[in-house]
Design a protein around this motif. Structure first.
Motif, PDB file in Angstrom:
ATOM      1  N   MET A 279     -47.968  33.278 105.261  1.00 47.22           N
ATOM      2  CA  MET A 279     -48.490  35.481 105.205  1.00 47.22           C
ATOM      3  C   MET A 279     -48.067  35.322 106.380  1.00 47.22           C
ATOM      4  SD  MET A 279     -49.559  36.850 101.932  1.00 47.22           S
ATOM      5  CE  MET A 279     -50.831  35.828 101.251  1.00 47.22           C
TER       6      MET A 279
ATOM      7  N   GLU B 122     -43.351  42.275 101.034  1.00 48.56           N
ATOM      8  CA  GLU B 122     -44.180  40.998 101.719  1.00 48.56           C
ATOM      9  C   GLU B 122     -43.339  40.459 103.096  1.00 48.56           C
ATOM     10  OE1 GLU B 122     -46.842  39.753 100.175  1.00 48.56           O
ATOM     11  OE2 GLU B 122     -46.577  40.360  98.169  1.00 48.56           O
ATOM     12  N   PRO B 123     -44.531  40.386 103.447  1.00 47.15           N
ATOM     13  CA  PRO B 123     -45.420  39.268 103.311  1.00 47.15           C
ATOM     14  C   PRO B 123     -46.304  41.015 103.369  1.00 47.15           C
ATOM     15  CG  PRO B 123     -45.455  39.275 105.764  1.00 47.15           C
ATOM     16  CD  PRO B 123     -43.945  39.647 104.932  1.00 47.15           C
TER      17      PRO B 123
END
Length: 170
Positions: free
Chosen positions: A25, A40-41
């Motif tokens: 991530m 995301e992340p």
């Protein structure tokens, strides 16, 4: 700063257990992604590393990577690049969480970089949320945790205006 390829990540913890998934991530932050909604992340990082006001050993390993990504282009960085380190530090102080010895130096060095990076991030007009996160991050980096948290709570201009009305009426 702990290498993203270090086996140490497998020993670190986050809200859901082993932090072995965090380096993947953090790598994504290099592209300066936005943090809107469940994007995301950021959604995964916030959920795992700053879960409901709790922080973990992996939180302290992650902050230097967030700050390093911020340093690549402060003017383009999303507010979370400032808010995340501020919130981790606020929660660390409020909850008395101990930083693992091997992560302390990089963690505090990254916090020391925040005032100059925040100034760069604010080098051109930004939305109020970025301003509030920058001010909060500066306050947190200076050990002013109550101010840092209050600034985050006053991030919206309407909220700040209501607060000022309350202050002046009392």
């Amino acid at each position: 700063m702990l290498s993203l390829t270090s086996k140490r990540w497998e020993e670190l913890q986050h809200a859901y257990g082993c932090a072995a998934n965090i380096p993947g991530m953090l790598e994504q932050l290099e592209s300066l992604p936005a943090s809107e909604g469940n994007a995301e992340p950021w959604f995964g990082l916030w959920s795992a590393l700053a879960h409901q006001g709790d922080v973990y050993s992996a939180s302290f390993a992650a902050v230097p990577h967030v700050v390093a990504a911020l340093a690549t282009a402060p003017v383009q960085a999303d507010a979370s690049f400032l808010q995340f380190p501020a919130w981790v530090e606020i929660c660390r102080a409020k909850n008395g969480v101990e930083i693992p010895e091997d992560l302390r130096e990089a963690y505090f060095e990254s916090l020391a970089r925040i005032p100059s990076l925040a100034a760069l991030a604010l080098g051109s007009p930004r939305e109020p949320g970025v301003l509030a996160c920058a001010l909060s991050a500066i306050a947190a980096s200076q050990g002013q945790y109550a101010i840092a948290e209050a600034v985050l709570e006053l991030a919206e201009p309407e909220t700040a205006e209501q607060f000022l009305q309350w202050v002046f009426s009392h």
